[in-house]
Design an enzyme around this catalytic site. Structure first.
Site, PDB file in Angstrom:
ATOM      1  N   ASP A   1      -1.351   1.227  -3.901  1.00 14.67           N
ATOM      2  CA  ASP A   1      -2.208   0.190  -4.474  1.00 14.67           C
ATOM      3  C   ASP A   1      -3.572   0.726  -4.878  1.00 14.67           C
ATOM      4  O   ASP A   1      -4.462  -0.036  -5.248  1.00 14.67           O
ATOM      5  CB  ASP A   1      -2.341  -0.997  -3.527  1.00 14.67           C
TER       6      ASP A   1
ATOM      7  N   SER B   1       0.814  -1.208   0.000  1.00 16.50           N
ATOM      8  CA  SER B   1       0.000   0.000   0.000  1.00 16.50           C
ATOM      9  C   SER B   1       0.854   1.267   0.000  1.00 16.50           C
ATOM     10  O   SER B   1       1.598   1.529  -0.934  1.00 16.50           O
ATOM     11  CB  SER B   1      -0.962  -0.034   1.189  1.00 16.50           C
TER      12      SER B   1
ATOM     13  N   ASP C   1      -2.867   6.161  -3.528  1.00 15.36           N
ATOM     14  CA  ASP C   1      -1.701   5.573  -2.863  1.00 15.36           C
ATOM     15  C   ASP C   1      -1.159   4.433  -3.721  1.00 15.36           C
ATOM     16  O   ASP C   1      -1.624   4.207  -4.835  1.00 15.36           O
ATOM     17  CB  ASP C   1      -2.031   5.128  -1.439  1.00 15.36           C
TER      18      ASP C   1
ATOM     19  N   ASP D   1      -6.187   2.044  -3.412  1.00 14.62           N
ATOM     20  CA  ASP D   1      -7.467   1.808  -2.740  1.00 14.62           C
ATOM     21  C   ASP D   1      -7.892   2.999  -1.888  1.00 14.62           C
ATOM     22  O   ASP D   1      -8.932   2.961  -1.240  1.00 14.62           O
ATOM     23  CB  ASP D   1      -7.436   0.525  -1.896  1.00 14.62           C
TER      24      ASP D   1
END
Length: 452
Positions: free
Chosen positions: A249, A108, A247, A251
């Site tokens: 990833d 992340s 960010d 999400d």
């Protein structure tokens, strides 16, 4: 039973340090295959289960992808490889393609030399605690290998990005477009670097992309939702109407308006709730977390919307939404859930929902949020020794009680352990910024002395 490996968002850590090592991830793939696909194999009449693997742009993703693939194959599970793909994209494709499970290799917002593994069930939801415990129990068993005729196979998923782009666009109102809007889009050199610009461009926006040149080492490096300074600069430089930062990833997101003002997940939750009230007439309730700013809670209640706090972590926000039958929830960090659009937090979809709210209202974000003034918060991360028993510390308890007495009803104190790294997060919220800073620094010093 406490989880040994899983935190609030999968298993995460420094690459090369247990548990983020090739041998562990190999066994994790095998254990997860046994647990996640066992029931699936039964109800499909013995056909081979299939798991989708996506990843972000970290250089370690190649190694961990290969290890996971081998573990699943040894368990007799077929694998589809999506390559770099946002976490919510893996969740969507897992559900849309009727697969047994989805796996994301990502840490992340963490730096490139961290990585992690997180799982989605067949319905595109993050795994509940009890399933993670089953995987951990399977990890304690010896690893076997299926006979050659039952080994899993692997193949690339063609046009995974294209399918996800079309899904994202489908969540935007069909009678709206983004023509005439200049958007700075910061993809954090992460998983969305290739798909996100297409989504906004194909909806008509003029897209100024930044953070779209990953090299394996620069993910989240001074760009993205955790480093919004780059977005603010670019919005000013290009005289953009709005800036969106994802960010690593993709999400979660942060949003910046044309004046350079930053809006976090708490504020964006309020914007989306107000939009739903305007279009549907009523919103029963919304979910935040223990970290959600008190000003947003007050504003939502004044609008007639129930507000419930969940533990920190979007999985717990999801649980509360399902429990109450509601649709909208968020974390201040930018994880936003809209369950009538997606089963999990999605930075691109959330950004489109915010843009639709702006279009529908004819107002700027600042105008929509007029009268909602966030209470100042001070958050300090204190690194602690592994296994430190901070909960039983009398010194910490006394420091917190002193701060709470001083703040009375005009603020609050929250201390919690991170689910992804060995730190305690000390947060103080107060009506006056100097009070939040003063109490947070005092408590953080006590925590540091008690846990080092």
């Amino acid at each position: 039973m406490a989880r040994r490996y899983f935190g609030t968002d999968g298993i995460r850590g420094r690459v090369g340090v247990a548990p983020i090592t090739p041998d562990f991830v190999l066994k994790l793939g095998y254990a997860a295959g046994k647990v996640l696909a066992g029931a699936d194999r039964a109800h499909k009449g013995g056909s081979r289960p299939t798991v989708l693997i996506g990843k972000d742009t970290r250089v370690s993703g190649y190694m961990l992808e290969a290890a996971l693939e081998s573990g699943f194959s040894a368990a007799g599970i077929d694998v589809m490889l999506a390559g770099p793909m946002p976490t919510p994209g893996v969740a969507y494709l897992t559900r849309a393609l009727r697969l047994s499970a989805g796996v994301v290799i990502s840490a992340s917002h963490n730096p490139y030399d961290d990585n992690g593994i997180k799982f989605f069930s067949a319905d595109g939801n993050k795994l509940p605690d009890d399933v993670e415990l089953q995987i951990e129990a399977q990890l304690e068993q010896p690893m076997d290998c299926a006979p050659s005729e039952r080994l899993g196979k692997a193949r690339r998923l063609d046009d995974a990005g294209g399918q996800y782009i079309e899904f994202c666009k489908s969540t935007f109102p069909a009678d709206f477009d983004l023509r005439g809007m200049r958007i700075v889009l910061d993809c954090a050199h992460g998983a969305a670097y290739d798909v996100a610009p297409h989504v906004f461009h194909e909806l008509g926006a003029e897209v100024v992309p930044i953070g779209v040149s990953p090299n394996g080492f620069n993910i989240n490096d001074q760009v993205g939702a955790t480093a919004s300074e780059a977005l603010v600069r670019a919005v000013h430089q290009h005289r953009a109407d709005i800036g969106i930062a994802l960010d690593g990833d993709a999400d979660r997101l942060q949003v910046v308006d044309s004046a350079g003002r930053l809006y976090n997940g708490d504020e964006l939750l309020y914007v989306l709730v107000k939009d739903r009230i305007a279009t549907n007439g009523k919103v029963e309730g919304a979910v935040g977390t223990l970290m959600t700013n008190m000003a947003v809670e007050v504003a939502l209640k004044e609008a007639g919307v129930q507000f419930v706090r969940a533990a920190v972590g979007d999985r717990y926000v999801l649980e509360k939404l399902v429990e109450n039958g509601w649709q909208l929830g968020a974390e201040g960090s930018g994880h936003i859930l809209s369950l009538d659009r997606h089963s999990t937090g999605d930075g691109i979809v959330s950004a489109l929902l915010v843009l639709a709210a702006i279009k529908r209202s004819g107002k700027t974000l600042a105008q929509i949020l007029n009268g909602v003034s966030l209470f100042p918060q001070k958050l300090i991360n204190v690194r602690m020794s592994p296994g430190a028993d901070w909960k039983s510390s009398e010194a910490i308890r006394h420091a917190v009680e002193q701060a709470e007495r001083s703040l009375e009803s005009h603020g609050r104190v929250l201390i919690r352990a991170s689910g992804t790294e060995p730190v305690l997060r000390v947060m103080v919220e107060a009506a006056a910024q100097q009070d939040a800073i003063r109490h947070a620094e005092t408590i953080a010093q006590v925590v540091k002395e008690a846990t080092s």
